[in-house]
Design a protein around this motif. Structure first.
Motif, PDB file in Angstrom:
ATOM      1  N   ASN A  12       7.397  -6.498   0.294  1.00 45.22           N
ATOM      2  CA  ASN A  12       8.720  -6.084  -0.192  1.00 45.22           C
ATOM      3  C   ASN A  12       9.638  -5.525   0.899  1.00 45.22           C
ATOM      4  OD1 ASN A  12       8.415  -6.862  -2.873  1.00 45.22           O
ATOM      5  ND2 ASN A  12       7.375  -4.961  -3.411  1.00 45.22           N
ATOM      6  N   ILE A  13       9.253  -5.644   2.146  1.00 45.72           N
ATOM      7  CA  ILE A  13      10.139  -5.157   3.215  1.00 45.72           C
ATOM      8  C   ILE A  13      11.390  -6.028   3.268  1.00 45.72           C
ATOM      9  CG2 ILE A  13      10.380  -4.983   5.737  1.00 45.72           C
ATOM     10  CD1 ILE A  13       7.577  -3.734   5.710  1.00 45.72           C
ATOM     11  N   ARG A  14      12.551  -5.360   3.208  1.00 45.57           N
ATOM     12  CA  ARG A  14      13.849  -6.051   3.240  1.00 45.57           C
ATOM     13  C   ARG A  14      14.643  -5.694   4.496  1.00 45.57           C
ATOM     14  NH1 ARG A  14      11.332  -8.536   0.440  1.00 45.57           N
ATOM     15  NH2 ARG A  14      11.433  -8.819  -1.795  1.00 45.57           N
ATOM     16  N   SER A  15      14.557  -4.430   4.923  1.00 45.20           N
ATOM     17  CA  SER A  15      15.227  -3.966   6.139  1.00 45.20           C
ATOM     18  C   SER A  15      16.725  -4.304   6.124  1.00 45.20           C
ATOM     19  CB  SER A  15      14.537  -4.576   7.375  1.00 45.20           C
ATOM     20  OG  SER A  15      14.941  -3.913   8.541  1.00 45.20           O
ATOM     21  N   THR A  24       6.633   4.890   6.240  1.00 44.79           N
ATOM     22  CA  THR A  24       5.989   5.764   5.263  1.00 44.79           C
ATOM     23  C   THR A  24       4.469   5.616   5.300  1.00 44.79           C
ATOM     24  OG1 THR A  24       5.907   6.378   2.910  1.00 44.79           O
ATOM     25  CG2 THR A  24       6.267   4.044   3.405  1.00 44.79           C
ATOM     26  N   LYS A  25       3.790   6.682   4.933  1.00 45.21           N
ATOM     27  CA  LYS A  25       2.341   6.630   4.796  1.00 45.21           C
ATOM     28  C   LYS A  25       1.940   5.961   3.478  1.00 45.21           C
ATOM     29  CE  LYS A  25      -0.013  10.370   6.275  1.00 45.21           C
ATOM     30  NZ  LYS A  25      -0.326  11.820   6.461  1.00 45.21           N
ATOM     31  N   ASP A  26       2.894   5.879   2.546  1.00 48.46           N
ATOM     32  CA  ASP A  26       2.616   5.229   1.261  1.00 48.46           C
ATOM     33  C   ASP A  26       2.205   3.778   1.477  1.00 48.46           C
ATOM     34  OD1 ASP A  26       3.354   7.552  -0.074  1.00 48.46           O
ATOM     35  OD2 ASP A  26       5.366   6.830  -0.562  1.00 48.46           O
ATOM     36  N   SER A  27       1.392   3.260   0.563  1.00 50.35           N
ATOM     37  CA  SER A  27       0.997   1.853   0.644  1.00 50.35           C
ATOM     38  C   SER A  27       1.832   0.986  -0.291  1.00 50.35           C
ATOM     39  CB  SER A  27      -0.486   1.695   0.309  1.00 50.35           C
ATOM     40  OG  SER A  27      -0.737   2.181  -0.992  1.00 50.35           O
ATOM     41  N   HIS A  28       2.509   1.611  -1.247  1.00 46.71           N
ATOM     42  CA  HIS A  28       3.312   0.876  -2.230  1.00 46.71           C
ATOM     43  C   HIS A  28       4.778   0.899  -1.821  1.00 46.71           C
ATOM     44  CE1 HIS A  28       4.439  -0.829  -6.050  1.00 46.71           C
ATOM     45  NE2 HIS A  28       5.351   0.128  -6.202  1.00 46.71           N
ATOM     46  N   LEU A  29       5.467  -0.204  -2.031  1.00 44.87           N
ATOM     47  CA  LEU A  29       6.887  -0.311  -1.692  1.00 44.87           C
ATOM     48  C   LEU A  29       7.568  -1.214  -2.707  1.00 44.87           C
ATOM     49  CD1 LEU A  29       9.352  -0.054   0.211  1.00 44.87           C
ATOM     50  CD2 LEU A  29       8.385  -1.916   1.552  1.00 44.87           C
ATOM     51  N   THR A  30       8.661  -0.718  -3.292  1.00 42.70           N
ATOM     52  CA  THR A  30       9.459  -1.558  -4.190  1.00 42.70           C
ATOM     53  C   THR A  30      10.587  -2.193  -3.392  1.00 42.70           C
ATOM     54  OG1 THR A  30      11.054   0.151  -4.805  1.00 42.70           O
ATOM     55  CG2 THR A  30       8.984   0.067  -6.077  1.00 42.70           C
ATOM     56  N   PRO A  31      11.194  -3.267  -3.889  1.00 40.56           N
ATOM     57  CA  PRO A  31      12.314  -3.892  -3.166  1.00 40.56           C
ATOM     58  C   PRO A  31      13.507  -2.953  -2.973  1.00 40.56           C
ATOM     59  CG  PRO A  31      11.425  -5.405  -4.798  1.00 40.56           C
ATOM     60  CD  PRO A  31      10.765  -4.078  -5.035  1.00 40.56           C
ATOM     61  N   GLN A  32      13.598  -1.878  -3.751  1.00 39.86           N
ATOM     62  CA  GLN A  32      14.693  -0.916  -3.592  1.00 39.86           C
ATOM     63  C   GLN A  32      14.577  -0.112  -2.299  1.00 39.86           C
ATOM     64  OE1 GLN A  32      13.079  -1.334  -6.678  1.00 39.86           O
ATOM     65  NE2 GLN A  32      14.806  -2.594  -7.341  1.00 39.86           N
ATOM     66  N   GLY A  33      13.394  -0.058  -1.703  1.00 41.98           N
ATOM     67  CA  GLY A  33      13.192   0.686  -0.450  1.00 41.98           C
ATOM     68  C   GLY A  33      13.686  -0.126   0.733  1.00 41.98           C
ATOM     69  N   ASP A  34      14.991  -0.399   0.756  1.00 42.26           N
ATOM     70  CA  ASP A  34      15.521  -1.363   1.719  1.00 42.26           C
ATOM     71  C   ASP A  34      15.696  -0.828   3.136  1.00 42.26           C
ATOM     72  OD1 ASP A  34      17.712   0.230   1.140  1.00 42.26           O
ATOM     73  OD2 ASP A  34      19.104  -1.448   0.920  1.00 42.26           O
ATOM     74  N   CYS A  35      15.391   0.449   3.365  1.00 42.77           N
ATOM     75  CA  CYS A  35      15.434   0.965   4.739  1.00 42.77           C
ATOM     76  C   CYS A  35      14.037   0.990   5.353  1.00 42.77           C
ATOM     77  CB  CYS A  35      16.052   2.362   4.784  1.00 42.77           C
ATOM     78  SG  CYS A  35      15.033   3.637   4.024  1.00 42.77           S
ATOM     79  N   ILE A  36      13.014   0.781   4.527  1.00 39.72           N
ATOM     80  CA  ILE A  36      11.628   0.898   4.977  1.00 39.72           C
ATOM     81  C   ILE A  36      11.220  -0.355   5.754  1.00 39.72           C
ATOM     82  CG2 ILE A  36       9.225   1.123   4.231  1.00 39.72           C
ATOM     83  CD1 ILE A  36      10.306   2.754   1.832  1.00 39.72           C
ATOM     84  N   ILE A  37      10.685  -0.129   6.945  1.00 44.27           N
ATOM     85  CA  ILE A  37      10.238  -1.247   7.786  1.00 44.27           C
ATOM     86  C   ILE A  37       8.716  -1.282   7.912  1.00 44.27           C
ATOM     87  CG2 ILE A  37      12.398  -1.312   9.074  1.00 44.27           C
ATOM     88  CD1 ILE A  37      10.606  -0.040  11.432  1.00 44.27           C
ATOM     89  N   GLY A  38       8.021  -0.231   7.414  1.00 44.35           N
ATOM     90  CA  GLY A  38       6.568  -0.211   7.517  1.00 44.35           C
ATOM     91  C   GLY A  38       5.942   0.761   6.558  1.00 44.35           C
TER      92      GLY A  38
END
Length: 138
Positions: A12-15, A24-38
């Motif tokens: 779900n990484i969109r960047s 993030t240390k989290d393992s779960h990511l939704t498509p809304q987390g559009d700033c998350i790269i890892g």
């Protein structure tokens, strides 16, 4: 001083975010987390060594972030800030603004996740991909 954080990709990484980059240390990511790269990072703000935190809390500090994925590298430059809290137990966020919260690692950065090379983003959409988020403070 240089400090490296390892992280993994996620489908779900969109960047696409225009103001921040987050790992993030989290393992779960939704498509809304559009700033998350890892995800699955081995450190968050709270885990950083105290001497690094001290340097980051200096407004004169120039902070360089080198994000490496495979053969690809992306560099961001930002600044330290005396009001940094650096206490979040899951996340690290670098910001183009001067907003400070427990997740903020650096402010006034020159780039955000929307500028990450799309080839790098494609690689990061594979959960098997590993990356490095290196922090250098001068």
């Amino acid at each position: 001083m240089r400090f490296e954080i390892e992280f993994s990709g996620h489908e779900n990484i969109r960047s696409n975010h225009q103001k921040t980059i987050e790992i993030t240390k989290d393992s779960h990511l939704t498509p809304q987390g559009d700033c998350i790269i890892g995800v699955c990072a081995n450190y968050a703000c709270a885990d950083l060594p105290q001497n690094l935190k001290d340097k980051l809390k200096n407004s004169n500090s120039i902070v360089t972030f080198s994000i490496s994925v495979g053969d690809h590298n992306f560099t961001v430059e930002g600044k330290g800030h005396p009001d940094l809290i650096l206490s979040h137990t899951d996340d690290i966020v670098i910001r183009k603004s001067d907003f400070v919260c427990p997740r903020t690692l650096a402010v006034n950065c020159d780039k955000a996740s929307d500028l990450l090379p799309r080839k790098m983003v494609s690689l990061l959409q594979d959960p098997k991909t590993k990356g490095t988020f290196a922090i250098t403070v001068d």
